[in-house]
Design an enzyme around this catalytic site. Structure first.
Site, PDB file in Angstrom:
ATOM      1  N   MET A  13       0.994  -1.116   0.119  1.00 27.36           N
ATOM      2  CA  MET A  13       0.040  -0.087   0.009  1.00 27.36           C
ATOM      3  C   MET A  13       0.886   1.282   0.070  1.00 27.36           C
ATOM      4  O   MET A  13       1.895   1.427   0.908  1.00 27.36           O
ATOM      5  CB  MET A  13      -1.006  -0.197   1.255  1.00 27.36           C
ATOM      6  CG  MET A  13      -1.972   1.094   1.305  1.00 27.36           C
ATOM      7  SD  MET A  13      -3.085   1.249  -0.211  1.00 27.36           S
ATOM      8  CE  MET A  13      -4.212  -0.288   0.329  1.00 27.36           C
ATOM      9  N   GLU A 141      11.606  -7.177  -4.463  1.00 29.82           N
ATOM     10  CA  GLU A 141      10.866  -6.665  -3.060  1.00 29.82           C
ATOM     11  C   GLU A 141      10.398  -7.959  -2.447  1.00 29.82           C
ATOM     12  O   GLU A 141       9.739  -7.577  -1.505  1.00 29.82           O
ATOM     13  CB  GLU A 141       9.950  -5.762  -3.600  1.00 29.82           C
ATOM     14  CG  GLU A 141      10.336  -4.478  -4.211  1.00 29.82           C
ATOM     15  CD  GLU A 141       9.125  -3.299  -4.294  1.00 29.82           C
ATOM     16  OE1 GLU A 141       9.550  -2.344  -4.101  1.00 29.82           O
ATOM     17  OE2 GLU A 141       7.756  -3.635  -4.538  1.00 29.82           O
ATOM     18  N   LEU A 223      15.989   4.518 -19.536  1.00 28.74           N
ATOM     19  CA  LEU A 223      16.890   5.777 -19.239  1.00 28.74           C
ATOM     20  C   LEU A 223      16.083   7.064 -19.011  1.00 28.74           C
ATOM     21  O   LEU A 223      16.387   8.198 -19.347  1.00 28.74           O
ATOM     22  CB  LEU A 223      17.826   6.038 -20.422  1.00 28.74           C
ATOM     23  CG  LEU A 223      18.658   4.790 -20.624  1.00 28.74           C
ATOM     24  CD1 LEU A 223      19.352   4.971 -21.940  1.00 28.74           C
ATOM     25  CD2 LEU A 223      19.807   4.935 -19.597  1.00 28.74           C
ATOM     26  N   THR A 250       6.263   8.097 -10.441  1.00 24.59           N
ATOM     27  CA  THR A 250       5.750   6.511  -9.736  1.00 24.59           C
ATOM     28  C   THR A 250       5.200   5.704 -10.814  1.00 24.59           C
ATOM     29  O   THR A 250       4.396   5.915 -11.413  1.00 24.59           O
ATOM     30  CB  THR A 250       4.850   6.707  -8.568  1.00 24.59           C
ATOM     31  OG1 THR A 250       5.517   7.734  -7.498  1.00 24.59           O
ATOM     32  CG2 THR A 250       4.636   5.729  -7.700  1.00 24.59           C
ATOM     33  N   ALA A 251       5.665   4.229 -10.767  1.00 22.22           N
ATOM     34  CA  ALA A 251       5.319   3.294 -11.386  1.00 22.22           C
ATOM     35  C   ALA A 251       5.529   3.299 -13.137  1.00 22.22           C
ATOM     36  O   ALA A 251       4.906   2.566 -13.743  1.00 22.22           O
ATOM     37  CB  ALA A 251       3.875   3.107 -11.126  1.00 22.22           C
ATOM     38  N   ALA A 252       6.229   4.465 -13.447  1.00 24.10           N
ATOM     39  CA  ALA A 252       6.474   4.369 -14.827  1.00 24.10           C
ATOM     40  C   ALA A 252       7.330   3.192 -15.120  1.00 24.10           C
ATOM     41  O   ALA A 252       7.036   2.592 -16.427  1.00 24.10           O
ATOM     42  CB  ALA A 252       7.315   5.887 -15.106  1.00 24.10           C
TER      43      ALA A 252
END
Length: 302
Positions: A13, A141, A223, A250-252
């Site tokens: 989360m 992770e 890159l 975030t999350a690209a």
């Protein structure tokens, strides 16, 4: 459900605060907004693959708390097979504490929680999912032993195996590389894995060359605004990035990996799959949040 992409990885989360800049050590800043958003590299990549056209199954672990319920529900809402997302008693779900500044750069602290309970036997119990997969994706992770097992099992089954080595802070075990078809690091991860500085296209080529020499099949170094570098034993290919105005990065990277995997799973050539992943990632950075920013296939149709 026949899953042609299986993601073995994390569910977090995301607790996201926005401020004008990132705080320095010992400093307290007044922030602007706060939201909770389902995230985690594994779950983000699963959502990206699902929204971008793949049938997806997730192998992961959450805690027995409200966040865990919400994380599973978020995946189920995307038609992702969650039979292998287990619930660990007595631990929290994984969380990511994220601060995003006015320039859309972020700083992140991750607490593993249930992700740390995803053991090799957790993956073994759902071997049928791996057997059904065309593409298997891992990140870093969850416990290293679990990643090692999944890479080895994916290779034994003859699947296309992708490792997104995030977050990497140093070299990977040497025996992993022969089990990886596509290694997809960003600049800092490529630097950590290769031991070489990576800050532009030429230095990325040097790092990719070293990683190929370690035994990995193919390397894609993402890159950011400079695009992506593909490298295999025969050649380098540079894929320029689409030009967009970023709101939140975030999350690209997760969107790129999920989109690339979805395209491979439906039989696209790897160059076309890279370009597709880039288009999806470029659209994602124009929106805030992790999973909320990930586009759907219909948005990328010509």
């Amino acid at each position: 459900m026949q899953a042609n992409v299986v993601v073995v990885g994390s569910l977090n989360m995301d607790l996201v605060a926005r401020a004008q800049r990132l705080p320095r050590g010992g400093e307290t800043l007044v922030g602007e907004t706060f939201v909770t958003v389902p995230g985690g590299k594994g779950a983000n990549q699963a959502v990206a693959a699902a929204r971008l056209g793949a049938q997806v199954a997730m192998v992961g672990c959450v805690g027995d708390d409200a966040y865990g319920q919400q994380l599973r529900q978020a995946l189920a809402a995307e038609q992702i097979d969650c039979q292998a997302v287990s619930i660990a008693a007595g631990v929290s779900s994984g969380v990511a504490l994220i601060v995003v500044d006015a320039a859309s750069q972020n700083a992140i602290v991750i607490i593993a929680g249930g992700n740390g309970q995803l053991l090799p036997e957790s993956v073994q119990r759902f071997d049928a999912l791996l057997q059904q997969a065309d593409v298997i994706i891992c990140q870093l992770e969850v416990p290293m032993a679990t990643v090692a097992y999944t890479l080895e099992r994916g290779r034994a089954l003859g699947k296309t195996v992708i490792l997104n080595p995030a977050p990497a802070s140093g070299p990977l075990p040497a025996e992993w590389f022969a089990n990886i078809d596509y290694l997809i690091p960003n600049e800092s991860e490529a630097e950590a894995l290769s031991g070489l500085p990576v800050n532009d296209l030429e230095s990325a080529k040097a790092a990719a060359t070293r990683l190929l020499a370690m035994g990995v099949g193919k390397v894609i170094v993402t890159l950011g605004a400079q695009g992506a570098l593909f490298a295999d034993a025969q050649a380098f290919r540079h894929f320029p990035a689409p030009v967009v105005k970023p709101v939140d990065t975030t999350a690209a990277g997760d969107t790129f990996v999920g989109g690339f995997a979805a395209a491979l799973a439906r039989g696209e050539e790897e160059g076309a799959a890279i370009a597709f992943g880039q288009r999806a990632a470029a659209l994602s950075v124009t929106r805030a949040g992790a999973q909320p920013s990930i586009p759907h296939l219909a948005e990328l149709q010509p």
